[in-house]
Scaffold this motif. Structure first.
Motif, PDB file in Angstrom:
ATOM      1  N   PRO A 141      -7.536   7.080   2.399  1.00 55.21           N
ATOM      2  CA  PRO A 141      -7.180   8.504   2.493  1.00 55.21           C
ATOM      3  C   PRO A 141      -5.946   8.818   1.648  1.00 55.21           C
ATOM      4  O   PRO A 141      -4.984   8.045   1.613  1.00 55.21           O
ATOM      5  N   LEU A 142      -5.987   9.946   0.987  1.00 49.25           N
ATOM      6  CA  LEU A 142      -4.843  10.396   0.200  1.00 49.25           C
ATOM      7  C   LEU A 142      -3.926  11.220   1.096  1.00 49.25           C
ATOM      8  O   LEU A 142      -4.348  12.192   1.718  1.00 49.25           O
ATOM      9  N   ASP A 143      -2.681  10.806   1.157  1.00 50.21           N
ATOM     10  CA  ASP A 143      -1.694  11.468   2.010  1.00 50.21           C
ATOM     11  C   ASP A 143      -0.452  11.745   1.175  1.00 50.21           C
ATOM     12  O   ASP A 143       0.138  10.828   0.588  1.00 50.21           O
ATOM     13  N   SER A 144      -0.072  13.006   1.126  1.00 43.46           N
ATOM     14  CA  SER A 144       1.098  13.387   0.326  1.00 43.46           C
ATOM     15  C   SER A 144       2.391  12.797   0.867  1.00 43.46           C
ATOM     16  O   SER A 144       3.397  12.727   0.153  1.00 43.46           O
ATOM     17  N   ARG A 145       2.369  12.347   2.121  1.00 41.32           N
ATOM     18  CA  ARG A 145       3.577  11.775   2.710  1.00 41.32           C
ATOM     19  C   ARG A 145       3.799  10.329   2.292  1.00 41.32           C
ATOM     20  O   ARG A 145       4.869   9.770   2.545  1.00 41.32           O
ATOM     21  N   ASN A 146       2.799   9.696   1.672  1.00 44.58           N
ATOM     22  CA  ASN A 146       2.958   8.312   1.233  1.00 44.58           C
ATOM     23  C   ASN A 146       3.882   8.251   0.022  1.00 44.58           C
ATOM     24  O   ASN A 146       3.736   9.033  -0.924  1.00 44.58           O
TER      25      ASN A 146
ATOM     26  N   SER B 281       5.595   6.169  -3.293  1.00 42.90           N
ATOM     27  CA  SER B 281       4.950   5.483  -4.415  1.00 42.90           C
ATOM     28  C   SER B 281       4.699   4.013  -4.119  1.00 42.90           C
ATOM     29  O   SER B 281       3.676   3.450  -4.537  1.00 42.90           O
ATOM     30  N   ALA B 282       5.594   3.363  -3.380  1.00 42.80           N
ATOM     31  CA  ALA B 282       5.413   1.945  -3.073  1.00 42.80           C
ATOM     32  C   ALA B 282       4.197   1.740  -2.169  1.00 42.80           C
ATOM     33  O   ALA B 282       3.403   0.810  -2.371  1.00 42.80           O
ATOM     34  N   GLU B 283       4.040   2.601  -1.175  1.00 40.49           N
ATOM     35  CA  GLU B 283       2.889   2.487  -0.278  1.00 40.49           C
ATOM     36  C   GLU B 283       1.596   2.782  -1.017  1.00 40.49           C
ATOM     37  O   GLU B 283       0.574   2.119  -0.802  1.00 40.49           O
ATOM     38  N   LEU B 284       1.635   3.764  -1.891  1.00 38.67           N
ATOM     39  CA  LEU B 284       0.454   4.096  -2.680  1.00 38.67           C
ATOM     40  C   LEU B 284       0.076   2.952  -3.615  1.00 38.67           C
ATOM     41  O   LEU B 284      -1.110   2.626  -3.765  1.00 38.67           O
ATOM     42  N   ASP B 285       1.079   2.332  -4.221  1.00 42.96           N
ATOM     43  CA  ASP B 285       0.805   1.193  -5.100  1.00 42.96           C
ATOM     44  C   ASP B 285       0.180   0.036  -4.320  1.00 42.96           C
ATOM     45  O   ASP B 285      -0.697  -0.672  -4.836  1.00 42.96           O
TER      46      ASP B 285
END
Length: 232
Positions: free
Chosen positions: A96-101, A103-107
C-alpha cells in the motif's frame, strides 16, 4: 481313546479357537478391502482427461520471501505425471502507498518487492509455462483471490494456493484423481461438486444440522467445506 481334557483347560482352548477365528476373519476382510482399493485405483489410472485438460497453479504472494521460497520449492518437488503440463501463475501484490511513510521505509518496501520479483523471475519451473503478474497498486488478499482465475474452458482447472503453505509431494496426483473420478467419470459426476480443498475438514458434532448417512462399503465421502488452504 484319548482322555478328555481337564475342565480348567476348556476355557483356554475356547479362547484360542475364538481368537484364531477372529484373526482369520479380519485378514479376509482386510484382503477384500485392499482388493477393492486397488480396483478403484486401477479404474482411476486408466481414465484420461483428454487433450484439452489444463491444470494451472495460481500462487498468491505479497511480501514474504521465505514463505514464498518454501511454497515454490514444495510445488516444484511434487510428483507430476509424465506428459502432463502444469502451468504456474504467480500473483505478486503491491504494497500500500502511504504518504506518511518516510523515504527509508519506502526504500525498504521497494527492496523487499524487488527481491521477491527477482526470485520469482529466476525460479526454474520445468513443468509448464510460468507467468508472473506484478500489481502496480495494492489489491489486497480478497481481490487477489477473486481476480486470480478467469477460466477459458470447461477443461481448465486452477489450484489456488497462498504463499505461506507447503504442499505434499502427492498433491497433484490426488487432485488429478479427484478430477478424473468426479468430473470426467460420468457415473460419479455431480453438478453440486464445485471443487476440492486440501484443507483438513473439521467436524463439529451437535444436536442440530443434517444427519450424515454413511454405508459400510465406501472408504471416502463428500463433505461441504469452505477451504482456502489449497483450493481446486
Amino acid at each position: 481313546m484319548a482322555p478328555a481334557p481337564p475342565k480348567q483347560l476348556l476355557p483356554l482352548l475356547l479362547f484360542i479357537l475364538v481368537s484364531f477365528t477372529c484373526i482369520w476373519l479380519f485378514s479376509l476382510t482386510a484382503s477384500n478391502r485392499s482388493a477393492r482399493i486397488q480396483t478403484q485405483q486401477l479404474q482411476i489410472a486408466t481414465q484420461t482427461p483428454g487433450p484439452n485438460f489444463t491444470f494451472i497453479v495460481k500462487l498468491l504472494t505479497f511480501n514474504r520471501l521465505s514463505s514464498l521460497s518454501r511454497c515454490l520449492n514444495s510445488l516444484s518437488k511434487a510428483n507430476y505425471d509424465a506428459g502432463d503440463a502444469v502451468h504456474l501463475h504467480v500473483y505478486i501484490d503491491h504494497f500500500p502507498l502511504d504518504s506518511r511513510n518516510d523515504s527509508a521505509e519506502l526504500d525498504g518496501k521497494l527492496s523487499v518487492s524487488r527481491q521477491i520479483v527477482d526470485f520469482v523471475d529466476g525460479f526454474d519451473w520445468k513443468f509448464g509455462e510460468k507467468l508472473v503478474h506484478y500489481r502496480t497498486t495494492n489489491a489486497g488478499l480478497q481481490a487477489q483471490w477473486l481476480e486470480a482465475w478467469w477460466p477459458s474452458s470447461d477443461h481448465e482447472f486452477a489450484f489456488v494456493v497462498e504463499d505461506d503453505l507447503e504442499v505434499s509431494p502427492l498433491y497433484y496426483r490426488f487432485l488429478k484423481a479427484v478430477i478424473l473420478n468426479y468430473y470426467y467419470n460420468a457415473s460419479n459426476f455431480s453438478p453440486s461438486i464445485y471443487g476440492a480443498s486440501l484443507q483438513r475438514p473439521r467436524f463439529v458434532p451437535g444436536k442440530h444440522g443434517n444427519k450424515m448417512q454413511l454405508d459400510g462399503e465406501n472408504q471416502i465421502f463428500l463433505y461441504e467445506l469452505v477451504g482456502t488452504w489449497g483450493q481446486l
